[in-house]
Write a protein that holds these residues in place. Structure first.
Motif, mmCIF file in Angstrom:
data_model
loop_
_atom_site.group_PDB
_atom_site.id
_atom_site.type_symbol
_atom_site.label_atom_id
_atom_site.label_comp_id
_atom_site.label_asym_id
_atom_site.label_seq_id
_atom_site.Cartn_x
_atom_site.Cartn_y
_atom_site.Cartn_z
ATOM 1 N N LEU A 160 -7.889 4.625 -10.026
ATOM 2 C CA LEU A 160 -8.090 4.554 -11.465
ATOM 3 C C LEU A 160 -7.550 3.091 -12.022
ATOM 4 N N ALA A 161 -6.342 2.728 -11.479
ATOM 5 C CA ALA A 161 -5.561 1.485 -12.024
ATOM 6 C C ALA A 161 -6.297 0.235 -11.511
ATOM 7 N N ALA A 162 -6.803 0.377 -10.332
ATOM 8 C CA ALA A 162 -7.545 -0.861 -9.656
ATOM 9 C C ALA A 162 -8.599 -0.752 -10.240
ATOM 10 N N ARG A 163 -9.500 0.142 -10.424
ATOM 11 C CA ARG A 163 -10.811 0.069 -10.908
ATOM 12 C C ARG A 163 -10.956 -0.669 -12.240
ATOM 13 N N ALA A 164 -9.731 -0.169 -13.115
ATOM 14 C CA ALA A 164 -9.769 -0.399 -14.354
ATOM 15 C C ALA A 164 -9.401 -2.318 -14.542
ATOM 16 N N ARG A 165 -8.826 -2.636 -13.460
ATOM 17 C CA ARG A 165 -8.742 -4.167 -13.484
ATOM 18 C C ARG A 165 -9.857 -4.859 -12.335
ATOM 19 N N GLY A 166 -10.922 -4.246 -12.284
ATOM 20 C CA GLY A 166 -12.310 -4.514 -11.541
ATOM 21 C C GLY A 166 -12.047 -5.047 -10.332
ATOM 22 N N MET A 167 -11.153 -4.076 -9.489
ATOM 23 C CA MET A 167 -10.691 -4.268 -8.187
ATOM 24 C C MET A 167 -11.668 -3.494 -7.384
ATOM 25 N N VAL A 168 -11.907 -3.464 -5.872
ATOM 26 C CA VAL A 168 -12.448 -2.635 -5.072
ATOM 27 C C VAL A 168 -11.480 -1.750 -4.725
ATOM 28 N N ALA A 169 -11.272 -0.504 -4.809
ATOM 29 C CA ALA A 169 -10.479 0.396 -4.231
ATOM 30 C C ALA A 169 -10.765 1.299 -2.845
ATOM 31 N N CYS A 170 -9.725 1.069 -2.004
ATOM 32 C CA CYS A 170 -10.133 1.719 -0.954
ATOM 33 C C CYS A 170 -8.905 2.300 -0.172
ATOM 34 N N PRO A 171 -8.710 3.617 -1.010
ATOM 35 C CA PRO A 171 -7.550 4.218 -0.562
ATOM 36 C C PRO A 171 -7.357 5.177 0.701
ATOM 37 N N GLY A 172 -6.145 5.500 1.084
ATOM 38 C CA GLY A 172 -6.118 6.267 2.256
ATOM 39 C C GLY A 172 -6.243 7.742 2.090
ATOM 40 N N PHE A 173 -6.603 8.461 3.066
ATOM 41 C CA PHE A 173 -6.912 9.904 3.094
ATOM 42 C C PHE A 173 -6.827 10.498 4.648
ATOM 43 N N PHE A 174 -6.520 11.726 4.561
ATOM 44 C CA PHE A 174 -6.533 12.360 5.849
ATOM 45 C C PHE A 174 -7.312 13.639 6.144
ATOM 46 N N THR A 175 -7.496 14.497 4.798
ATOM 47 C CA THR A 175 -7.983 15.580 4.565
ATOM 48 C C THR A 175 -9.320 15.623 3.803
ATOM 49 N N PRO A 176 -10.097 16.405 3.964
ATOM 50 C CA PRO A 176 -11.246 16.507 3.212
ATOM 51 C C PRO A 176 -10.922 16.794 1.732
ATOM 52 N N GLY A 177 -9.918 17.262 1.401
ATOM 53 C CA GLY A 177 -9.432 17.565 0.144
ATOM 54 C C GLY A 177 -9.098 16.221 -0.487
ATOM 55 N N GLU A 178 -8.294 15.432 0.155
ATOM 56 C CA GLU A 178 -7.574 14.272 -0.299
ATOM 57 C C GLU A 178 -9.093 13.319 -0.515
ATOM 58 N N ALA A 179 -10.072 13.332 0.402
ATOM 59 C CA ALA A 179 -11.255 12.495 0.190
ATOM 60 C C ALA A 179 -11.890 12.841 -0.987
ATOM 61 N N PHE A 180 -12.358 14.052 -1.179
ATOM 62 C CA PHE A 180 -12.922 14.253 -2.541
ATOM 63 C C PHE A 180 -11.954 13.900 -3.830
ATOM 64 N N ALA A 181 -10.932 14.234 -3.668
ATOM 65 C CA ALA A 181 -10.178 13.726 -5.006
ATOM 66 C C ALA A 181 -10.310 12.255 -5.193
#
Length: 206
Positions: free
Chosen positions: A98-119
């Motif tokens: 949310l913080a990155a998108r608010a500043r107009g940046m592309v956000a590519c966060p890390g995940f490892f599980t389906p639950g994290e991916a959907f969040a």
């Protein structure tokens, strides 16, 4: 801003972990000359904000310059001020998306599980970093993509190189975060160019 056009041009995020500001421009130029235009400076590198500023100033709209290993909202603000247009995290934290998108940046966060991916997708992530990829497999990625929303861009990161890119690509990877197979501290620009050419050959062959 979208990550998709950059991945379409070349689906490799060059992770420049350990790069020093005084070499950032020469290494960046070597990568751009080989067609790699997504450049990530991890924040656990020496003076990373200076490297980001230099890369942004040197390559402007020709490269998507960003920061990796981002772990706090203060860091999101700092990389934005330095000119980063891409934020990469090692973990699942929707607040950073949310913080990155608010500043107009592309956000590519890390995940490892389906639950994290959907969040992370619910928070507005542009793409997802499957990390550490060494602990997963192309089969795991294929299974994840079967349940994630159609078109979700997943980039495996960790242990990715010319030898295993074809298998990950066949499983549906939209791109790849590549570290030491492209750059490690002490590499010259000529060495980086050679590594980049090997990666490009593996992409064409796959």
């Amino acid at each position: 801003m979208s990550l998709a056009p950059w991945l379409d041009a070349c689906p490799v995020v060059a992770i420049l972990r350990g790069i020093r500001p005084e070499e950032a421009e020469t290494v960046g130029a070597a990568l751009l000359a080989e067609g790699l235009t997504i450049l990530e400076v991890p924040l656990n590198s020496p003076n990373p904000l200076d490297s980001i500023r230099r890369l942004h100033a040197a390559f402007g709209e020709r490269a998507l310059v960003g920061a990796g290993t981002v772990t706090s909202e203060d860091e999101v603000a700092a990389i934005a001020r330095a000119g980063a247009r891409l934020m990469v995290t090692p973990h699942c934290d929707p607040a950073l998306v949310l913080a990155a998108r608010a500043r107009g940046m592309v956000a590519c966060p890390g995940f490892f599980t389906p639950g994290e991916a959907f969040a992370l997708l619910a928070a507005g992530a542009d793409a997802l970093k499957l990390f550490p990829a060494e602990a997963a497999s192309p089969a795991v990625l294929r299974a994840l993509l079967a349940v994630l929303p159609k078109g979700t861009a997943v980039l495996p990161v960790g242990g990715i190189g010319a030898d295993n890119i074809p298998a990950w690509k066949a499983a549906g990877a939209a791109g790849f975060g590549v570290g030491s197979s492209l750059y490690k501290p002490g590499d010259t620009a000529a060495t980086v160019s050679e590594k980049a050419r090997a990666l490009r050959r593996s992409l064409v062959a796959s």
